[in-house]
Write an enzyme that holds these catalytic residues in place. Structure first.
Site, PDB file in Angstrom:
ATOM      1  N   ILE A  90     -50.199  56.798  -5.667  1.00 33.22           N
ATOM      2  CA  ILE A  90     -50.262  56.413  -4.255  1.00 33.22           C
ATOM      3  C   ILE A  90     -50.247  54.894  -4.150  1.00 33.22           C
ATOM      4  O   ILE A  90     -51.064  54.214  -4.772  1.00 33.22           O
ATOM      5  CB  ILE A  90     -51.553  56.952  -3.596  1.00 33.22           C
ATOM      6  CG1 ILE A  90     -51.663  58.462  -3.792  1.00 33.22           C
ATOM      7  CG2 ILE A  90     -51.603  56.571  -2.117  1.00 33.22           C
ATOM      8  CD1 ILE A  90     -53.048  59.022  -3.478  1.00 33.22           C
ATOM      9  N   CYS A  91     -49.343  54.370  -3.356  1.00 32.82           N
ATOM     10  CA  CYS A  91     -49.275  52.935  -3.094  1.00 32.82           C
ATOM     11  C   CYS A  91     -50.126  52.654  -1.854  1.00 32.82           C
ATOM     12  O   CYS A  91     -49.683  52.844  -0.719  1.00 32.82           O
ATOM     13  CB  CYS A  91     -47.821  52.510  -2.880  1.00 32.82           C
ATOM     14  SG  CYS A  91     -47.635  50.752  -2.558  1.00 32.82           S
ATOM     15  N   LEU A  92     -51.367  52.254  -2.096  1.00 32.00           N
ATOM     16  CA  LEU A  92     -52.323  52.005  -1.015  1.00 32.00           C
ATOM     17  C   LEU A  92     -53.233  50.870  -1.479  1.00 32.00           C
ATOM     18  O   LEU A  92     -53.921  51.006  -2.502  1.00 32.00           O
ATOM     19  CB  LEU A  92     -53.124  53.280  -0.724  1.00 32.00           C
ATOM     20  CG  LEU A  92     -54.083  53.278   0.444  1.00 32.00           C
ATOM     21  CD1 LEU A  92     -53.352  53.063   1.774  1.00 32.00           C
ATOM     22  CD2 LEU A  92     -54.867  54.588   0.488  1.00 32.00           C
ATOM     23  N   CYS A 151     -44.268  49.620   0.180  1.00 32.74           N
ATOM     24  CA  CYS A 151     -44.303  49.272  -1.252  1.00 32.74           C
ATOM     25  C   CYS A 151     -42.908  48.987  -1.740  1.00 32.74           C
ATOM     26  O   CYS A 151     -41.966  49.536  -1.287  1.00 32.74           O
ATOM     27  CB  CYS A 151     -44.875  50.426  -2.046  1.00 32.74           C
ATOM     28  SG  CYS A 151     -46.600  50.695  -1.668  1.00 32.74           S
TER      29      CYS A 151
END
Length: 151
Positions: A90-92, A151
């Site tokens: 997850i790109c967070l 992202c």
């Protein structure tokens, strides 16, 4: 180590007693170790993911809460989302550079619910194939580049 365990016990109770909407702690996942949890998640009503079921894997290091947990989707159903890679990463930003010890498992869950709920189109990140082929198994070892909320 004792402060980490105390903090995780507190967060575990909070997640059991007051889980975020659509989230449930998978009780079996914490029977053997307090440092690895699975949270069952259901897509929020009125969103692209309504009725879909997902699982989040949380892994905590001995430096938690000063070090963020490793969080990723796991299981057979990984959501198709611009910030979720097909391997579950997850790109967070709160999972890496924007992490703060003031954050919690519940706040991470709420951020992921919000991220999925605001999605307008189900699609993978543009670099999904390359990333999945070349990345480390631990998403925290990725040098994410956050720009313009993507992202």
């Amino acid at each position: 180590m004792a402060s980490m365990q105390k903090r995780l016990q507190k967060e575990l109770l909070a997640l059991q007693n007051e889980p975020p909407p659509g989230m449930t702690l998978n009780e079996k996942s914490v029977q053997n170790s307090i440092t690895q949890w699975i949270v069952d998640m259901e897509g929020a009503p009125g969103t692209l993911y309504e009725g879909e079921k997902f699982q989040l894997l949380f892994k905590f290091s001995s430096r938690y809460p000063f070090d963020s947990p490793q969080v990723m989707f796991t299981g057979d159903n990984i959501p198709v989302h611009p910030h979720v890679y097909s391997n579950g990463h997850i790109c967070l930003s709160i999972l890496t550079e924007d992490w703060s010890p003031a954050l919690s498992v519940q706040s991470v869950c709420l951020s992921i619910i919000s991220m999925l709920s605001s999605c307008k189109e189900k699609r993978r990140p543009p670099d999904n194939s390359f990333y999945v082929r070349t990345c480390n198994k631990n998403p925290k070892k990725t040098k994410w580049w956050y720009h313009d909320d993507t992202c």
